[in-house]
Design an enzyme around this catalytic site. Structure first.
Site, PDB file in Angstrom:
ATOM      1  N   ASP A  67       1.080  -0.825  -0.177  1.00  0.00           N
ATOM      2  CA  ASP A  67       0.349  -0.037  -0.093  1.00  0.00           C
ATOM      3  C   ASP A  67       1.029   1.352  -0.079  1.00  0.00           C
ATOM      4  O   ASP A  67       2.220   0.878   0.210  1.00  0.00           O
ATOM      5  CB  ASP A  67      -1.322   0.291   1.163  1.00  0.00           C
ATOM      6  CG  ASP A  67       0.217  -0.612   2.770  1.00  0.00           C
ATOM      7  OD1 ASP A  67       0.960  -0.213   2.446  1.00  0.00           O
ATOM      8  OD2 ASP A  67      -0.769  -0.540   3.232  1.00  0.00           O
ATOM      9  N   ASP A 136      -7.845  -2.419  14.221  1.00  0.00           N
ATOM     10  CA  ASP A 136      -8.704  -2.984  13.488  1.00  0.00           C
ATOM     11  C   ASP A 136      -8.606  -4.279  12.474  1.00  0.00           C
ATOM     12  O   ASP A 136      -9.947  -3.585  12.708  1.00  0.00           O
ATOM     13  CB  ASP A 136      -9.530  -1.487  13.234  1.00  0.00           C
ATOM     14  CG  ASP A 136      -8.548  -1.255  11.596  1.00  0.00           C
ATOM     15  OD1 ASP A 136      -7.842  -1.746  11.254  1.00  0.00           O
ATOM     16  OD2 ASP A 136      -9.434  -0.111  11.116  1.00  0.00           O
ATOM     17  N   HIS A 138      -7.345  -4.676   9.860  1.00  0.00           N
ATOM     18  CA  HIS A 138      -6.866  -4.296   8.123  1.00  0.00           C
ATOM     19  C   HIS A 138      -5.615  -5.159   8.028  1.00  0.00           C
ATOM     20  O   HIS A 138      -4.589  -5.452   8.896  1.00  0.00           O
ATOM     21  CB  HIS A 138      -7.031  -2.666   8.262  1.00  0.00           C
ATOM     22  CG  HIS A 138      -5.788  -1.572   8.875  1.00  0.00           C
ATOM     23  ND1 HIS A 138      -5.756  -1.204   9.421  1.00  0.00           N
ATOM     24  CD2 HIS A 138      -4.243  -2.272   8.312  1.00  0.00           C
ATOM     25  CE1 HIS A 138      -4.822  -0.761   9.982  1.00  0.00           C
ATOM     26  NE2 HIS A 138      -4.034  -1.397   9.181  1.00  0.00           N
ATOM     27  N   GLU A 143      -9.343  -1.869   5.378  1.00  0.00           N
ATOM     28  CA  GLU A 143     -10.420  -1.416   6.194  1.00  0.00           C
ATOM     29  C   GLU A 143     -11.265  -2.139   6.481  1.00  0.00           C
ATOM     30  O   GLU A 143     -11.729  -3.164   5.223  1.00  0.00           O
ATOM     31  CB  GLU A 143     -10.894  -0.140   6.549  1.00  0.00           C
ATOM     32  CG  GLU A 143      -9.240   1.069   6.838  1.00  0.00           C
ATOM     33  CD  GLU A 143      -8.430   0.849   7.592  1.00  0.00           C
ATOM     34  OE1 GLU A 143      -8.979   0.136   8.315  1.00  0.00           O
ATOM     35  OE2 GLU A 143      -8.818   2.139   8.277  1.00  0.00           O
TER      36      GLU A 143
END
Ligand code: GLP
Length: 255
Positions: A67, A136, A138, A143
């Site tokens: 990313d 979280d 990810h 996400e």
């Protein structure tokens, strides 16, 4: 998933480096998937050491990063391109022309995302994908609620992710709100996934990834559909797992 719970992050990083070393020695033109963040730094330091001291050769390997922040130039101090150059590429003998990071400044993002997937495909797909996990759940920047079949795409970041990553920036407001990330579908096409997670703030995400239902609310849980995912975690990250004894017994039998 094969789960290895190690006493320390250092031990886990070295064991992950063993997997990487074995893969590069077996296939010098290895296609490596790389991640950013604090978690893989121990692995990267070990790859650097083995390259310099043990002759581990990356000269024929290539890499694709997961990313990059959207709207961030490659030479920006907080770009993932710069992170990778400074923490790995500048210190091993990989050909930088064969290292790929999504371009956060691409004029046509949709076209760039399609091209990134095509380049991975044309390279024969990723052999070993290094992964960290967000608090979280990810992976990359996929996400919660992101499609579990997604390809490389642009994504809006959660407040939690921006807060977690604010330590790399001067202030929270400087953290970009969007990123380009390999999709979960892209990641699942890697032959081997090497997941690393350290620290108590990852314990919930790790438990959801390994033992929770497969759900877009914990994108890493999609790895339950991947047939060669190896998880290296420390005691703190493992602290919410229910089947701890089973993982230890299976690991002892495998080693
Ligand atoms: C970022 C990256 C992820 C990484 C995560 C965890 O959001 N996009 O690929 O896994 O952070 O980072 P850290 O290892 O610093 O906890």
């Amino acid at each position: 998933m094969r789960v290895f719970i190690m006493k320390t992050a250092e031990e886990a990083s070295k064991t992950a480096a063993d997997v990487m070393e074995k893969a590069v020695r077996a296939k010098p033109e290895l296609v490596i998937g790389l991640a950013t963040g604090s978690t893989p730094l121990g692995l990267y330091n070990e790859m650097i050491r083995r390259c310099k001291e043990d002759g581990l050769d990356f000269s024929r390997a290539s890499s694709f990063n997961l990313d990059e922040y959207f709207g961030v130039r490659p030479d920006h101090p907080c770009s993932y391109r710069r992170f990778m150059n400074e923490n790995l590429f500048d210190h091993i003998n990989i050909d930088k022309a064969r290292t790929h990071v999504p371009d956060g400044m691409a004029a046509d993002i949709e076209a760039h995302c399609r091209l990134y997937d095509k380049m991975i495909h044309d390279a024969g797909n990723v052999d070993v994908q290094v992964l960290g996990i967000g608090s979280d759940g990810h992976i990359g920047f996929n996400e919660p609620t992101c499609s579990l079949a997604s390809r490389t795409h642009r994504i809006y970041l959660t407040e939690q992710t921006r807060r977690d990553n604010a330590r790399f920036f001067d202030k929270l407001d400087d953290v970009p709100t969007q990123a380009i990330t390999m999709g979960i579908g892209t990641i699942l096409e890697s032959r081997t996934c090497l997941m690393l997670a350290f620290g108590a703030n990852k314990a919930d995400a790790v438990a959801g990834m390994i033992e929770g239902p497969v759900t877009a609310m914990n994108p890493a849980s999609a790895l339950q559909y991947h047939n060669d995912t190896v998880v290296f975690i420390d005691e703190a990250a493992a602290s919410k797992l229910k089947l701890r004894g089973y993982y230890d017994a299976a690991a002892a039998a495998a080693l």
